[in-house]
Design an enzyme around this catalytic site. Structure first.
Site, PDB file in Angstrom:
ATOM      1  CG  ASP A 212      -2.059  -0.980   1.107  1.00 46.29           C
ATOM      2  OD1 ASP A 212      -2.159  -1.645   0.069  1.00 46.29           O
ATOM      3  OD2 ASP A 212      -2.867  -1.067   2.054  1.00 46.29           O
ATOM      4  CG  ASP A 214      -1.864   3.944   3.198  1.00 45.57           C
ATOM      5  OD1 ASP A 214      -1.387   2.793   3.142  1.00 45.57           O
ATOM      6  OD2 ASP A 214      -3.095   4.160   3.253  1.00 45.57           O
ATOM      7  CD1 TRP A 274     -10.694  -0.727   2.258  1.00 45.66           C
ATOM      8  CD2 TRP A 274     -12.356  -1.838   3.260  1.00 45.66           C
ATOM      9  NE1 TRP A 274     -10.219  -1.174   3.460  1.00 45.66           N
ATOM     10  CE2 TRP A 274     -11.220  -1.861   4.097  1.00 45.66           C
ATOM     11  CE3 TRP A 274     -13.521  -2.493   3.685  1.00 45.66           C
ATOM     12  CZ2 TRP A 274     -11.211  -2.487   5.334  1.00 45.66           C
ATOM     13  CZ3 TRP A 274     -13.507  -3.130   4.921  1.00 45.66           C
ATOM     14  CH2 TRP A 274     -12.365  -3.122   5.739  1.00 45.66           C
ATOM     15  CD  GLU A 277      -8.028  -6.250  -0.810  1.00 42.46           C
ATOM     16  OE1 GLU A 277      -9.208  -6.113  -0.465  1.00 42.46           O
ATOM     17  OE2 GLU A 277      -7.085  -5.650  -0.267  1.00 42.46           O
ATOM     18  CG  ASP A 278      -6.841  -7.992   3.164  1.00 41.63           C
ATOM     19  OD1 ASP A 278      -8.044  -8.264   2.952  1.00 41.63           O
ATOM     20  OD2 ASP A 278      -6.490  -7.198   4.057  1.00 41.63           O
ATOM     21  CG  MET A 304      -1.788   3.573   7.105  1.00 42.41           C
ATOM     22  SD  MET A 304      -3.487   3.043   7.383  1.00 42.41           S
ATOM     23  CE  MET A 304      -4.234   4.593   7.830  1.00 42.41           C
ATOM     24  CG  HIS A 307      -5.970   7.406   4.125  1.00 47.95           C
ATOM     25  ND1 HIS A 307      -7.065   6.798   3.574  1.00 47.95           N
ATOM     26  CD2 HIS A 307      -5.154   6.408   4.527  1.00 47.95           C
ATOM     27  CE1 HIS A 307      -6.913   5.491   3.611  1.00 47.95           C
ATOM     28  NE2 HIS A 307      -5.755   5.219   4.194  1.00 47.95           N
ATOM     29  NE  ARG A 309     -14.748   3.668   4.081  1.00 45.18           N
ATOM     30  CZ  ARG A 309     -14.131   2.506   4.270  1.00 45.18           C
ATOM     31  NH1 ARG A 309     -13.521   1.906   3.270  1.00 45.18           N
ATOM     32  NH2 ARG A 309     -14.108   1.940   5.458  1.00 45.18           N
TER      33      ARG A 309
HETATM   34  N1  UDH Z   1      -5.526   3.195  -3.003  1.00 43.29           N
HETATM   35  C1  UDH Z   1      -5.262   4.336  -3.763  1.00 43.29           C
HETATM   36  N2  UDH Z   1      -6.280   5.152  -4.105  1.00 43.29           N
HETATM   37  C2  UDH Z   1      -7.556   4.906  -3.745  1.00 43.29           C
HETATM   38  C3  UDH Z   1      -7.813   3.763  -2.964  1.00 43.29           C
HETATM   39  C4  UDH Z   1      -6.797   2.942  -2.597  1.00 43.29           C
HETATM   40  O1  UDH Z   1      -4.123   4.603  -4.109  1.00 43.29           O
HETATM   41  O2  UDH Z   1      -8.435   5.695  -4.110  1.00 43.29           O
HETATM   42  C5  UDH Z   1      -4.435   2.234  -2.746  1.00 43.29           C
HETATM   43  C6  UDH Z   1      -3.378   2.770  -1.812  1.00 43.29           C
HETATM   44  O3  UDH Z   1      -2.151   2.181  -2.108  1.00 43.29           O
HETATM   45  C7  UDH Z   1      -3.888   2.309  -0.462  1.00 43.29           C
HETATM   46  C8  UDH Z   1      -4.375   0.910  -0.825  1.00 43.29           C
HETATM   47  O4  UDH Z   1      -4.928   1.063  -2.115  1.00 43.29           O
HETATM   48  O5  UDH Z   1      -2.877   2.306   0.494  1.00 43.29           O
HETATM   49  C9  UDH Z   1      -5.381   0.337   0.144  1.00 43.29           C
HETATM   50  O6  UDH Z   1      -6.538   1.136   0.216  1.00 43.29           O
HETATM   51  P1  UDH Z   1      -7.032   1.901   1.520  1.00 43.29           P
HETATM   52  O7  UDH Z   1      -5.894   2.723   1.991  1.00 43.29           O
HETATM   53  O8  UDH Z   1      -8.311   2.591   1.234  1.00 43.29           O
HETATM   54  O9  UDH Z   1      -7.297   0.797   2.541  1.00 43.29           O
HETATM   55  P2  UDH Z   1      -7.198   1.015   4.032  1.00 43.29           P
HETATM   56  O10 UDH Z   1      -7.704  -0.284   4.570  1.00 43.29           O
HETATM   57  O11 UDH Z   1      -8.182   2.238   4.391  1.00 43.29           O
HETATM   58  O12 UDH Z   1      -5.835   1.458   4.421  1.00 43.29           O
HETATM   59  C10 UDH Z   1      -9.536   2.091   4.305  1.00 43.29           C
HETATM   60  C11 UDH Z   1     -10.227   3.399   4.595  1.00 43.29           C
HETATM   61  C12 UDH Z   1     -10.043   3.781   5.992  1.00 43.29           C
HETATM   62  C13 UDH Z   1     -10.885   4.956   6.330  1.00 43.29           C
HETATM   63  C14 UDH Z   1     -10.539   5.433   7.699  1.00 43.29           C
HETATM   64  C15 UDH Z   1     -11.304   6.629   8.067  1.00 43.29           C
HETATM   65  N3  UDH Z   1     -10.754   7.151   9.273  1.00 43.29           N
HETATM   66  C1  NGS Z   2     -10.902  -6.914   7.604  1.00 44.98           C
HETATM   67  C2  NGS Z   2     -11.054  -6.863   6.108  1.00 44.98           C
HETATM   68  C3  NGS Z   2      -9.700  -6.780   5.446  1.00 44.98           C
HETATM   69  C4  NGS Z   2      -8.947  -5.564   5.993  1.00 44.98           C
HETATM   70  C5  NGS Z   2      -8.867  -5.656   7.503  1.00 44.98           C
HETATM   71  C6  NGS Z   2      -8.219  -4.444   8.109  1.00 44.98           C
HETATM   72  O1  NGS Z   2     -12.154  -6.941   8.199  1.00 44.98           O
HETATM   73  O2  NGS Z   2      -9.845  -6.678   4.072  1.00 44.98           O
HETATM   74  O3  NGS Z   2     -10.176  -5.770   8.040  1.00 44.98           O
HETATM   75  O4  NGS Z   2      -8.899  -3.334   7.694  1.00 44.98           O
HETATM   76  N1  NGS Z   2     -11.773  -8.055   5.661  1.00 44.98           N
HETATM   77  C7  NGS Z   2     -13.054  -8.022   5.316  1.00 44.98           C
HETATM   78  O5  NGS Z   2     -13.734  -7.022   5.325  1.00 44.98           O
HETATM   79  C8  NGS Z   2     -13.661  -9.324   4.906  1.00 44.98           C
HETATM   80  S1  NGS Z   2      -8.447  -1.892   8.115  1.00 44.98           S
HETATM   81  O6  NGS Z   2      -8.582  -1.798   9.525  1.00 44.98           O
HETATM   82  O7  NGS Z   2      -7.066  -1.731   7.678  1.00 44.98           O
HETATM   83  O8  NGS Z   2      -9.315  -0.933   7.409  1.00 44.98           O
HETATM   84  O9  NGS Z   2      -7.644  -5.480   5.456  1.00 44.98           O
END
Ligand code: UDH
Ligand code: NGS
Length: 361
Positions: A212, A214, A274, A277-278, A304, A307, A309
């Site tokens: 990722d 970030d 979102w 997939e992992d 991290m 950011h 959503r």
């Molecule tokens: N990513 C992008 N652009 C996007 C979406 C995702 O570049 O529009 C890439 C980026 O590398 C990111 C990765 O995909 O680090 C994973 O996506 P994510 O950062 O959205 O996933 P994460 O689980 O965050 O880190 C989910 C949203 C959390 C919201 C928290 C609100 N406080």
């Molecule tokens: C799980 C998600 C994963 C995600 C993890 C951490 O619940 O994809 O949380 O998310 N699995 C499902 O939703 C089935 S996080 O806290 O980074 O936003 O990576």
């Protein structure tokens, strides 16, 4: 009595001779030790000099390097300097553990970062974000793949922190930012598949890091390379209180050799939006009898960049159903069914940006 005086005199004479002899012995021993200490100091300075010469090849952006960089090499002997870059055939393999590692790193995101500065701080990184050590042959050829869309600020920090770390880890590496074209719903895993396929068109990489944009490691001993089992690299994230959220968690940053990746038919292409997939990737690995390798919680610490959503990356309502059927779908959906269109490929100073049309759900 004259006889007694003669005996006393002779005793005194012998005592004096002994004292003179002892003094001479003492002076000799002192001289020998002094000369030896000169030798030692000379060897120490020479050793320092060769260490400094090695260190000056390092990228300077990590604060820990300042001291080393500022030490001026001492000119000791008029011997000619070794050539800067040895011929490839002369080079030995890099050691299993890089001697350039510094351990824990300070990682923060409150200062502005410019790509010009990152470029200047990393003069050995070549066009497209390629690097290989100049003084040894890297143990692994590593492609770093970043799924991306509209996260330019995060990418700057990633490049700022990761380039110096990856160089210290003595990897032969290339950075590939896989940029999803258009404004359709985001598809992280499909972008990672594209990264794998596109990186292999450029070089015979044997190891793939999926990161990722970030996430930044806080310790350079967490080597971004492949292991005998698939590796989870973002072990203890600040946002989870420096712990794993759950044992099967495989999100954030991971690495796989080509063999491990192909064994699971790569990643799923049909997780739009979102989440999940992992977990699907984890299911694939475990269904093929593989386990997850990780550094310790201390070495695996990472930060991290906070950011909100992103637009067009809302939670995928189908994710629970999908991860319940990984075993049935994985050999049909993966690298063997990947289809996409490359819109643009740009070789930039610090990375290769590949903009792709991955379609829509
Ligand atoms: N990513 C992008 N652009 C996007 C979406 C995702 O570049 O529009 C890439 C980026 O590398 C990111 C990765 O995909 O680090 C994973 O996506 P994510 O950062 O959205 O996933 P994460 O689980 O965050 O880190 C989910 C949203 C959390 C919201 C928290 C609100 N406080
Ligand atoms: C799980 C998600 C994963 C995600 C993890 C951490 O619940 O994809 O949380 O998310 N699995 C499902 O939703 C089935 S996080 O806290 O980074 O936003 O990576």
């Amino acid at each position: 009595m004259p006889g007694e005086t003669a005996v006393n005199f002779s005793l005194l004479h012998r005592t004096c001779k002994l004292v003179v002899l002892l003094c001479f012995l003492h002076i000799s021993v002192t001289v020998v030790f002094y000369v030896r200490s000169l030798d030692l100091r000379f060897a120490f300075v020479q050793n320092q000099q060769s260490h400094n010469n090695r260190s000056t090849g390092l990228p300077p952006s990590t604060p820990e390097h300042k001291d080393v960089k500022d030490v001026k090499p001492v000119e000791i002997s008029p011997e000619p300097k070794p050539p800067e870059v040895k011929a490839a055939a002369d080079l030995q393999q890099c050691p299993e553990t890089s001697p350039l590692l510094v351990g824990p790193l300070r990682v923060e995101f409150n200062m502005p970062v410019s790509l010009e500065k990152v470029k200047k701080d990393n003069p050995q990184v070549e066009m497209g974000g390629r690097f290989r050590p100049s003084d040894c042959v890297a143990l692994q050829k590593v492609a770093l793949i970043i799924p991306f869309r509209k996260r330019d600020e995060h990418l700057k920090y990633w490049l700022y922190y990761l380039h110096p770390i990856l160089q210290r880890q003595q990897l032969d590496y290339g950075v590939y930012v896989i940029n999803q074209d258009g404004d359709e719903i985001f598809n992280r895993a499909k972008l990672l598949n594209v990264g794998y396929a596109e990186a292999l068109k450029e070089y015979d990489y044997g190891c793939f890091i999926f990161s990722d944009v970030d996430l930044i490691p806080m310790d350079d001993r967490n080597t971004y390379r492949c292991f005998s089992q698939p590796r989870h690299l973002s072990v203890s994230m600040d946002k989870f209180g420096f712990r794993l959220p759950y044992n099967q968690y495989f999100g954030g940053v991971s690495s796989m050799s080509q063999e491990q990746f192909l064994k699971i038919n790569g990643f799923p292409n049909n997780y739009w939006g979102w989440g999940g997939e992992d977990d699907d990737i984890y299911n694939r690995l475990s269904s093929k009898g593989m386990s997850i390798s990780r550094a310790t919680g201390e070495v695996g610490k990472c930060r991290m960049i906070r950011h909100n959503r992103d637009k067009q990356n809302e939670p995928n309502p189908q994710r629970f159903d999908r991860i319940a059927h990984t075993r049935q779908t994985m050999m049909k959906d993966g690298i063997n069914s990947l289809s996409y269109k490359v819109v643009r490929k740009e070789k930039l100073d610090l990375y290769t940006m590949i903009t792709v049309d991955v379609g829509k759900p």
